[in-house]
Design an enzyme around this catalytic site. Sequence first.
Site, PDB file in Angstrom:
ATOM      1  N   ARG A   1     -20.158  12.455  -3.332  1.00 59.37           N
ATOM      2  CA  ARG A   1     -19.782  12.619  -4.737  1.00 59.37           C
ATOM      3  C   ARG A   1     -18.440  13.330  -4.796  1.00 59.37           C
ATOM      4  NH1 ARG A   1     -18.971  17.350  -4.060  1.00 59.37           N
ATOM      5  NH2 ARG A   1     -18.512  17.425  -6.257  1.00 59.37           N
ATOM      6  N   GLY A   2     -17.908  13.434  -6.038  1.00 56.36           N
ATOM      7  CA  GLY A   2     -16.550  13.961  -6.173  1.00 56.36           C
ATOM      8  C   GLY A   2     -15.603  12.770  -6.249  1.00 56.36           C
ATOM      9  N   ALA A   3     -14.698  12.795  -7.223  1.00 57.04           N
ATOM     10  CA  ALA A   3     -13.903  11.600  -7.529  1.00 57.04           C
ATOM     11  C   ALA A   3     -13.140  11.023  -6.317  1.00 57.04           C
ATOM     12  CB  ALA A   3     -12.956  11.920  -8.687  1.00 57.04           C
TER      13      ALA A   3
ATOM     14  N   ASN B   1     -14.331  16.002 -16.544  1.00 56.94           N
ATOM     15  CA  ASN B   1     -14.794  16.657 -15.314  1.00 56.94           C
ATOM     16  C   ASN B   1     -16.271  17.008 -15.510  1.00 56.94           C
ATOM     17  OD1 ASN B   1     -14.201  17.673 -12.635  1.00 56.94           O
ATOM     18  ND2 ASN B   1     -14.421  19.729 -13.467  1.00 56.94           N
ATOM     19  N   LYS B   2     -16.863  17.592 -14.499  1.00 59.22           N
ATOM     20  CA  LYS B   2     -18.289  17.920 -14.497  1.00 59.22           C
ATOM     21  C   LYS B   2     -18.739  18.599 -15.785  1.00 59.22           C
ATOM     22  CE  LYS B   2     -20.754  17.068 -12.136  1.00 59.22           C
ATOM     23  NZ  LYS B   2     -21.550  15.858 -12.425  1.00 59.22           N
TER      24      LYS B   2
ATOM     25  N   GLN C   1     -23.776  21.702  -7.669  1.00 61.87           N
ATOM     26  CA  GLN C   1     -22.634  21.482  -6.756  1.00 61.87           C
ATOM     27  C   GLN C   1     -21.935  22.793  -6.419  1.00 61.87           C
ATOM     28  OE1 GLN C   1     -23.288  19.574  -9.419  1.00 61.87           O
ATOM     29  NE2 GLN C   1     -22.572  17.475  -9.176  1.00 61.87           N
TER      30      GLN C   1
ATOM     31  N   ARG D   1     -20.469   4.057 -10.231  1.00 67.56           N
ATOM     32  CA  ARG D   1     -20.470   5.188 -11.177  1.00 67.56           C
ATOM     33  C   ARG D   1     -19.285   4.984 -12.144  1.00 67.56           C
ATOM     34  NH1 ARG D   1     -20.888  11.103  -8.754  1.00 67.56           N
ATOM     35  NH2 ARG D   1     -21.694  11.583 -10.827  1.00 67.56           N
TER      36      ARG D   1
ATOM     37  N   ASP E   1     -12.258  14.111 -12.912  1.00 67.41           N
ATOM     38  CA  ASP E   1     -12.747  12.766 -12.600  1.00 67.41           C
ATOM     39  C   ASP E   1     -11.858  11.692 -13.201  1.00 67.41           C
ATOM     40  OD1 ASP E   1     -15.282  14.573 -12.377  1.00 67.41           O
ATOM     41  OD2 ASP E   1     -15.603  12.756 -11.191  1.00 67.41           O
TER      42      ASP E   1
END
Length: 349
Positions: A45-47, A246-247, A195, A88, A236
């Site tokens: 995960r993570g862009a 973002n998150k 995270q 995603r 993201d």
Amino acid sequence: MVKTIAWKDNQIVMIDQRKLPLQETYVVCKDYRSVIRAIKHLVIRGAPAIGVAAAMGVALGALKIRTKDRDRFEARLDAICREMAAARPTAVNLSWAVKRMKRVAAQAGRQQVRELQSRLVAEAKRILVEDIAINRAIGRHGQRLLKKGTRVLTHCNAGALATGGYGTALGVVRAAMEAGKRIEVLADETRPFLQGARLTAWELMGAGIPVTVIADSAAGYLMQQGKIDAVVVGADRIAANGDVANKIGTYMVAVLAKTHKIPFYVAAPLSTIDASVRTGKEIPIENRDNREVTHFKGKRTVPDGVGARNPAFDITPHRYVSAIITEKGVIKPPFRANLVKVLTAARTR
Ligand code: MRU
């Protein structure tokens, strides 16, 4: 430094981020569908990291296409790319990487299928190597914004684990430490997937960078107490006007930072900027399984029959963003004009 993802003997090896920090195990993907599953289930995960995974996934898919006919090969590759890009929705790096892979095929002339397959593998590996270099450049530019002793709040994990290596937001912290400035990191735990508590804490501890985990809801209080000097987060997707996806929870942190006059920095590669979306309102926000909210370690923690909502990202309007740190330098407001300048200069270079 931890290896988030690697291409090994025509397979993709990823550290399993669902299991950290309790177990350091690796998932081996032998076909492109297992890469899609890994992205959907947050093994990776993570862009930027899912961009690398998607590119490698496309390369893996391409290697398994059993035809010598170029047209058939390209039709199949197209279908793989479509499936991969849909894994995603929010992080634009995913579709950016897939488009880059498609371009390799489009520009390959009438090469034989085997030649094209090896070009695709080479391009995926190149995306990984470039990503690490980009993050180091982000770090070099961003560290200038942090003084010795800065107490940095970060949200989610925008570190080596979220990228090919080194990290974006945490890359800035790493670079500041490498420049001899002691930095302390406060990591929001980042409910519901944790995270921050699991990944940022694990990664920084491994790098010898002082880190303390806080409940997401403690950030405002600590800002009020003067315990936070700067916020650095990843992204993201960044819209043309500088709005940042973002998150989930990032927006709350940004509003609090502005109230307390604390700079709020976003560290991201240019590939995270999506000039085709005018504002954050056009960015698709992923909704994930409600069980991530209602359950903890497989056990229900919310009364039976009560529903939940689980948006995985939010939009921070650009007026809360002090600067965007990219590999080409630090971009300040007005973002609409300055982002175009940097993107145009990067394209013509
Ligand atoms: O759902 P995730 O863990 O993929 O979300 C990740 C984030 O929001 C990160 O902050 C972002 O992708 C930047 S990573 C360098």
